[in-house]
Design an enzyme around this catalytic site. Structure first.
Site, PDB file in Angstrom:
ATOM      1  N   HIS A  10      16.307  13.159  45.490  1.00  0.00           N
ATOM      2  CA  HIS A  10      16.832  13.672  46.756  1.00  0.00           C
ATOM      3  C   HIS A  10      18.297  14.089  46.659  1.00  0.00           C
ATOM      4  O   HIS A  10      18.848  14.620  47.629  1.00  0.00           O
ATOM      5  CB  HIS A  10      16.597  12.669  47.890  1.00  0.00           C
ATOM      6  CG  HIS A  10      17.592  11.565  48.024  1.00  0.00           C
ATOM      7  ND1 HIS A  10      17.413  10.310  47.506  1.00  0.00           N
ATOM      8  CD2 HIS A  10      18.798  11.530  48.629  1.00  0.00           C
ATOM      9  CE1 HIS A  10      18.453   9.550  47.787  1.00  0.00           C
ATOM     10  NE2 HIS A  10      19.315  10.268  48.463  1.00  0.00           N
ATOM     11  N   ASP A  46      11.490   9.043  43.511  1.00  0.00           N
ATOM     12  CA  ASP A  46      12.844   9.555  43.758  1.00  0.00           C
ATOM     13  C   ASP A  46      13.716   9.475  42.498  1.00  0.00           C
ATOM     14  O   ASP A  46      14.616   8.647  42.413  1.00  0.00           O
ATOM     15  CB  ASP A  46      13.475   8.782  44.922  1.00  0.00           C
ATOM     16  CG  ASP A  46      14.734   9.462  45.452  1.00  0.00           C
ATOM     17  OD1 ASP A  46      14.993  10.625  45.073  1.00  0.00           O
ATOM     18  OD2 ASP A  46      15.466   8.813  46.234  1.00  0.00           O
ATOM     19  N   GLN A  67      25.650   5.203  52.215  1.00  0.00           N
ATOM     20  CA  GLN A  67      25.705   6.659  52.198  1.00  0.00           C
ATOM     21  C   GLN A  67      26.659   7.157  51.109  1.00  0.00           C
ATOM     22  O   GLN A  67      27.816   6.747  51.052  1.00  0.00           O
ATOM     23  CB  GLN A  67      26.172   7.148  53.571  1.00  0.00           C
ATOM     24  CG  GLN A  67      25.677   8.500  53.960  1.00  0.00           C
ATOM     25  CD  GLN A  67      26.547   9.606  53.404  1.00  0.00           C
ATOM     26  OE1 GLN A  67      27.751   9.453  53.311  1.00  0.00           O
ATOM     27  NE2 GLN A  67      25.940  10.704  53.022  1.00  0.00           N
ATOM     28  N   GLY A  68      26.186   8.003  50.217  1.00  0.00           N
ATOM     29  CA  GLY A  68      27.022   8.516  49.138  1.00  0.00           C
ATOM     30  C   GLY A  68      26.827   7.796  47.815  1.00  0.00           C
ATOM     31  O   GLY A  68      27.331   8.229  46.787  1.00  0.00           O
ATOM     32  N   ASP A  69      26.109   6.699  47.849  1.00  0.00           N
ATOM     33  CA  ASP A  69      25.822   5.955  46.609  1.00  0.00           C
ATOM     34  C   ASP A  69      24.501   6.386  45.978  1.00  0.00           C
ATOM     35  O   ASP A  69      24.203   6.021  44.829  1.00  0.00           O
ATOM     36  CB  ASP A  69      25.759   4.446  46.880  1.00  0.00           C
ATOM     37  CG  ASP A  69      27.104   3.876  47.284  1.00  0.00           C
ATOM     38  OD1 ASP A  69      28.130   4.327  46.748  1.00  0.00           O
ATOM     39  OD2 ASP A  69      27.129   2.964  48.150  1.00  0.00           O
ATOM     40  N   SER A  70      23.715   7.122  46.706  1.00  0.00           N
ATOM     41  CA  SER A  70      22.399   7.553  46.209  1.00  0.00           C
ATOM     42  C   SER A  70      22.490   8.160  44.826  1.00  0.00           C
ATOM     43  O   SER A  70      23.467   8.837  44.497  1.00  0.00           O
ATOM     44  CB  SER A  70      21.802   8.605  47.139  1.00  0.00           C
ATOM     45  OG  SER A  70      21.146   7.994  48.192  1.00  0.00           O
TER      46      SER A  70
HETATM   47  C1  4AZ Z   1      22.567   6.611  51.005  1.00  0.00           C
HETATM   48  O1  4AZ Z   1      22.606   7.256  52.044  1.00  0.00           O
HETATM   49  C2  4AZ Z   1      22.038   5.259  51.071  1.00  0.00           C
HETATM   50  N1  4AZ Z   1      21.412   0.513  52.057  1.00  0.00           N
HETATM   51  C3  4AZ Z   1      21.987   4.528  49.927  1.00  0.00           C
HETATM   52  C4  4AZ Z   1      21.525   3.249  49.982  1.00  0.00           C
HETATM   53  C5  4AZ Z   1      21.121   2.697  51.161  1.00  0.00           C
HETATM   54  C6  4AZ Z   1      21.176   3.426  52.326  1.00  0.00           C
HETATM   55  C7  4AZ Z   1      21.633   4.716  52.268  1.00  0.00           C
HETATM   56  C8  4AZ Z   1      20.652   1.296  51.186  1.00  0.00           C
HETATM   57  O2  4AZ Z   1      22.960   7.063  49.939  1.00  0.00           O
END
Ligand code: 4AZ
Length: 262
Positions: free
Chosen positions: A75, A120, A208-211
């Protein structure tokens, strides 16, 4: 009654709203190990502690699994590798000596559709090989338990969209597919136990942003990647663990993708 929102990074489009949030929260002074506000609940990583950790211009993390290849979340990428710029070799995104390299080609997991349905992961081949250590990927489930380390330049609290200049890191405990899946199914989400590995029981989490970034297990011979930051409801909520792509389940497919791109 609350409305839940699946928070995930990489897919932008919310940039205008985010800019406002980022502005109001960006008043903290220059980043130093001492004054960083509190990934959520983490600490600032040592400058070269995670040398295989990379940043993608799509607002995601990734890991160098071979000198010219990055593993990230499906993603986090579209169809174009050349539109992705990878920063590598420093925990400080403003480091003037950071490696900057574009993508050359990529492969997304063939079955990927939505984070809650699994699959993913993606591999990006870089335009050049980088002279940096690489991260081993788990090929069996032997390391898929215990305590993990997660890291990223993502936000440090659930409501914040502010991305960090310095890499942050936290440790999170394994959560069984049974309890994780039941929490998410109760909330109306799909959960695919074979594809997913959960971790975190509140207070510390990816956000958010760690994905796309790695979740690793420390072993006697170094770190092994067991997960890819994928999704979750909110961040660091006790009842909603972070959900990671289970790398061991896809190890053969990931290796085949590297071969295909080579
Ligand atoms: C993200 O948006 C995201 N708490 C990554 C991990 C988690 C939630 C969102 C898990 O990148």
């Amino acid at each position: 009654m609350r409305l839940w929102r699946v928070v995930r990074a990489g897919t932008v489009g919310i940039a205008v709203v985010l800019a406002t949030a980022a502005w109001t929260e960006s008043t903290a002074g220059p980043a130093t190990p001492d004054n960083r506000i509190e990934v959520v609940g983490g600490t600032q990583a040592g400058a070269h502690a995670y040398p295989w950790m990379v940043h993608l211009s799509t607002g995601c993390g990734g890991s160098l699994i071979k000198p010219g290849f990055v593993l990230t979340a499906a993603h986090c990428v579209g169809s174009s590798a050349s539109s992705i710029t990878v920063l590598a070799g420093s925990a400080d995104l403003d480091d003037p000596n950071i490696h900057v390299v574009r993508g050359a080609s990529l492969k997304r997991a063939p079955g990927f559709d939505d984070v809650t349905l699994g699959d993913d992961w993606a591999v990006i081949r870089l335009r050049e090989e980088l002279p940096l250590p690489t991260l081993s990927i788990a090929s069996g489930t032997g390391y898929d338990s215990g305590t993990f380390t997660v890291m990223g330049w993502g936000s440090t609290s659930e409501g914040s969209m502010r991305q960090q200049r310095f890499l942050r890191v936290a440790t999170v405990p394994f959560v069984s597919d049974g309890s994780c899946g039941s929490a998410y199914r109760k909330a109306g989400y799909s959960f695919v136990p074979g594809d997913m590995l959960c971790a975190g029981n509140g207070g510390k989490d990816t956000c958010q942003g760690d994905s796309g970034g790695p979740m690793v297990h420390a072993t006697a011979s170094g770190y092994v990647q067991v997960g890819i930051v994928s999704w979750g409801v909110g961040c660091a909520r006790r009842q909603y663990p972070g959900v990671y792509t289970q790398v061991s389940h896809f190890a053969a497919a990931i290796r085949a993708a590297v071969e295909d791109l080579s």
